[in-house]
Write an enzyme that holds these catalytic residues in place. Sequence first.
Site, PDB file in Angstrom:
ATOM      1  N   GLY A 101      27.327  27.823 -18.433  1.00 19.92           N
ATOM      2  CA  GLY A 101      27.011  26.462 -18.011  1.00 19.92           C
ATOM      3  C   GLY A 101      28.102  25.491 -18.413  1.00 19.92           C
ATOM      4  N   GLU A 134      29.634  20.868 -22.428  1.00 19.55           N
ATOM      5  CA  GLU A 134      28.834  19.997 -23.279  1.00 19.55           C
ATOM      6  C   GLU A 134      27.636  20.765 -23.854  1.00 19.55           C
ATOM      7  OE1 GLU A 134      27.353  16.781 -20.918  1.00 19.55           O
ATOM      8  OE2 GLU A 134      26.132  16.024 -22.578  1.00 19.55           O
ATOM      9  N   CYS A 164      32.048  28.611 -11.026  1.00 22.17           N
ATOM     10  CA  CYS A 164      32.836  28.337 -12.229  1.00 22.17           C
ATOM     11  C   CYS A 164      34.312  28.642 -12.002  1.00 22.17           C
ATOM     12  CB  CYS A 164      32.283  29.069 -13.429  1.00 22.17           C
ATOM     13  SG  CYS A 164      31.694  30.697 -13.062  1.00 22.17           S
ATOM     14  N   GLU A 210      30.339  31.087 -21.285  1.00 27.09           N
ATOM     15  CA  GLU A 210      31.145  31.044 -20.058  1.00 27.09           C
ATOM     16  C   GLU A 210      31.002  29.628 -19.525  1.00 27.09           C
ATOM     17  OE1 GLU A 210      32.393  30.578 -16.925  1.00 27.09           O
ATOM     18  OE2 GLU A 210      31.060  31.995 -15.894  1.00 27.09           O
ATOM     19  N   LYS A 221      16.348  32.477 -20.289  1.00 25.68           N
ATOM     20  CA  LYS A 221      15.929  31.195 -19.718  1.00 25.68           C
ATOM     21  C   LYS A 221      16.759  30.885 -18.485  1.00 25.68           C
ATOM     22  CE  LYS A 221      17.008  26.826 -20.055  1.00 25.68           C
ATOM     23  NZ  LYS A 221      16.634  26.380 -18.703  1.00 25.68           N
ATOM     24  N   GLU A 271      36.055  19.515 -14.544  1.00 25.76           N
ATOM     25  CA  GLU A 271      35.349  20.362 -13.576  1.00 25.76           C
ATOM     26  C   GLU A 271      34.396  19.485 -12.755  1.00 25.76           C
ATOM     27  OE1 GLU A 271      32.289  23.245 -15.003  1.00 25.76           O
ATOM     28  OE2 GLU A 271      33.337  24.678 -13.732  1.00 25.76           O
TER      29      GLU A 271
HETATM   30  P1  NAI Z   1      23.983  22.740 -18.219  1.00 31.09           P
HETATM   31  O1  NAI Z   1      25.103  23.445 -18.879  1.00 31.09           O
HETATM   32  O2  NAI Z   1      23.369  21.601 -18.962  1.00 31.09           O
HETATM   33  O3  NAI Z   1      22.820  23.803 -17.859  1.00 31.09           O
HETATM   34  C1  NAI Z   1      22.984  25.203 -17.905  1.00 31.09           C
HETATM   35  C2  NAI Z   1      21.789  25.823 -18.592  1.00 31.09           C
HETATM   36  O4  NAI Z   1      21.700  25.354 -19.939  1.00 31.09           O
HETATM   37  C3  NAI Z   1      20.433  25.481 -17.953  1.00 31.09           C
HETATM   38  O5  NAI Z   1      19.586  26.602 -18.013  1.00 31.09           O
HETATM   39  C4  NAI Z   1      19.922  24.384 -18.857  1.00 31.09           C
HETATM   40  O6  NAI Z   1      18.523  24.254 -18.845  1.00 31.09           O
HETATM   41  C5  NAI Z   1      20.397  24.856 -20.211  1.00 31.09           C
HETATM   42  N1  NAI Z   1      20.485  23.814 -21.239  1.00 31.09           N
HETATM   43  C6  NAI Z   1      20.650  22.480 -21.062  1.00 31.09           C
HETATM   44  N2  NAI Z   1      20.672  21.847 -22.255  1.00 31.09           N
HETATM   45  C7  NAI Z   1      20.519  22.805 -23.206  1.00 31.09           C
HETATM   46  C8  NAI Z   1      20.476  22.788 -24.643  1.00 31.09           C
HETATM   47  N3  NAI Z   1      20.575  21.658 -25.337  1.00 31.09           N
HETATM   48  N4  NAI Z   1      20.327  23.949 -25.286  1.00 31.09           N
HETATM   49  C9  NAI Z   1      20.237  25.114 -24.613  1.00 31.09           C
HETATM   50  N5  NAI Z   1      20.252  25.188 -23.267  1.00 31.09           N
HETATM   51  C10 NAI Z   1      20.406  24.062 -22.570  1.00 31.09           C
HETATM   52  O7  NAI Z   1      24.493  22.264 -16.787  1.00 31.09           O
HETATM   53  P2  NAI Z   1      23.918  21.098 -15.827  1.00 31.09           P
HETATM   54  O8  NAI Z   1      23.480  19.935 -16.659  1.00 31.09           O
HETATM   55  O9  NAI Z   1      22.934  21.725 -14.913  1.00 31.09           O
HETATM   56  O10 NAI Z   1      25.208  20.697 -14.965  1.00 31.09           O
HETATM   57  C11 NAI Z   1      26.137  19.725 -15.402  1.00 31.09           C
HETATM   58  C12 NAI Z   1      27.552  20.148 -15.101  1.00 31.09           C
HETATM   59  O11 NAI Z   1      27.874  21.317 -15.825  1.00 31.09           O
HETATM   60  C13 NAI Z   1      27.841  20.534 -13.662  1.00 31.09           C
HETATM   61  O12 NAI Z   1      28.133  19.440 -12.876  1.00 31.09           O
HETATM   62  C14 NAI Z   1      29.034  21.442 -13.814  1.00 31.09           C
HETATM   63  O13 NAI Z   1      30.225  20.699 -13.890  1.00 31.09           O
HETATM   64  C15 NAI Z   1      28.782  22.120 -15.120  1.00 31.09           C
HETATM   65  N6  NAI Z   1      28.211  23.461 -14.910  1.00 31.09           N
HETATM   66  C16 NAI Z   1      29.045  24.514 -14.937  1.00 31.09           C
HETATM   67  C17 NAI Z   1      28.579  25.771 -14.694  1.00 31.09           C
HETATM   68  C18 NAI Z   1      29.501  26.920 -14.718  1.00 31.09           C
HETATM   69  O14 NAI Z   1      29.102  28.049 -14.435  1.00 31.09           O
HETATM   70  N7  NAI Z   1      30.723  26.714 -15.043  1.00 31.09           N
HETATM   71  C19 NAI Z   1      27.171  26.026 -14.352  1.00 31.09           C
HETATM   72  C20 NAI Z   1      26.351  24.842 -14.380  1.00 31.09           C
HETATM   73  C21 NAI Z   1      26.882  23.615 -14.636  1.00 31.09           C
END
Ligand code: NAI
Length: 500
Positions: free
Chosen positions: A246, A249, A302, A268, A193, A399
Amino acid sequence: MTTHFHPALGEAARSFLSREHHLLIDGRMVESDSGRRTDILDPATGNVIATAAEASATDVDRAVEAARRAFAGPWRKTTPAERTRIMLRFAALIETHADELAQLECINSGKPLAACRNGDVAGIVEMLRYMAGWTTKMGGETPNVSLPGEWHAYTLREPVGVVGQIIPWNFPLNMAMWKIAPALAAGCTIVMKPSEQTPLTALRLGELALEAGVPPGVLNIVTGFGNPVGAAIAAHPNVDKVAFTGSGETGRRILQAASGNLKRVSLELGGKSPVIVFPDANLEAAAAGVCSSIFFHAGQICAAGSRLYVHERAFDQVLDAVTRRANGMKLGHGMDAGTEMGPVISRRQLDRVMGYIASGQEQGATLAAGGDTTGERGFFVKPTVLTGVEPGMKVHDEEIFGPVLCAMKFSDDDDLERISAAANSTTYGLAASIWTKDLNVAHKMARRLEAGIVNVNALSSPDAALPYGGYKQSGWGRERGFDAIEMYTEIKAVAINLNT
Ligand code: NAI
Ligand code: MG
């Protein structure tokens, strides 16, 4: 569909964007169950560039069934050498379509085109070729057992099965390939996904994989939102492992969902990585490295070096060089020649980053550069530097995932223990970087830092052979290197009593 494409976009990328995008299940592009679609934006303009299918939990079921059939059938039956050949063909096809992929990545993620071409696309080709080499080299062992009598014992390394892979929007191609390549090499089948914001290049990769000879059902791409798609993958009883990149949370939600069938989990989850500059370092190189680490891709990395620690004797010089570069950085569309930094991914991310900058100032930090949005459209945040930052401030502890650097000082009174304690003072532990010419200091610090990746006189080390992942709350497991193969395999111990 009428869309406003950037004029520099080539014919292949335009024609891909103009298509109606579907889900890739069992080797075919299929309509989602709901028929609903999501707009995909160019973050540098806010324009809609395509729409993607919104999958449901039912679509995930279909994809998992296809992956299960492919696991039991064609993929299981390929020899390691066949998998290597298929993966190498996949890599060659990506090279053939490198410009198209780089342009799609640029227009959807906002990163400058040259970085997409020379970093992302070149990087995934290397990753595939590296992992393709492991298929014929991974294997079990013949342990010396001490059981009474005579035994022949050995271990088998077997694929973990059907794997769910959930990735974010910052590096859509890289994050996809860091997960696809080791899974294919290990003999797993995949339900991936991509982020709802950047699903396009993963779909294109899926097509190229089929063209390369990856059998239908081995790589399924299901586009849509975290809830329901990601949640359904994480909870699915017929998925053997979930790999996620991601936010912390969402990582915690995935862990909970995965507990139902106790599927394997790797995570990660980002970081708050320290950059430590000792006074003997090449300060110009350090300042340039600091800037590229936190401002490249607008800090949405990240491993971004977001906390800078400089010895007080070098602080003014380094800070001056960093703020000069920050103020002089050319922001713009990733497709425009000369652009050094693009936008953040969305309005929501922009608001989030601006909220952190405001909170930093409210909690006593001082703005040394940036601090504002810019541009008439798109989601641009100026390269920002905060000084006077202390532990306990949100900008220090959390972050931000934006172009925001927190600069701090240390002095001669601070020994390596105190410097590393400060560097280690967040819940994260992904990366760290040390700048010094003193080898003793470099090696001693490398041992003291709680981080999965330590770079010395460098801000990053993007090599497929080097394991990548975090200590503490930065995650579980390692991607890249042989460690990634381990994450997609199980070990079976076979013991044969030779005396019956
Ligand atoms: P997110 O962690 O919610 O999204 C990442 C992936 O997880 C996306 O494909 C999303 O659709 C999926 N996802 C969301 N909720 C889910 C659930 N309940 N179960 C399974 N998959 C789920 O990140 P988001 O909301 O886009 O960004 C929020 C913050 O997270 C950013 O501001 C940043 O600080 C952090 N982040 C960190 C990343 C990293 O590589 N360290 C990458 C993306 C976000
Ligand atoms: Mg989220």
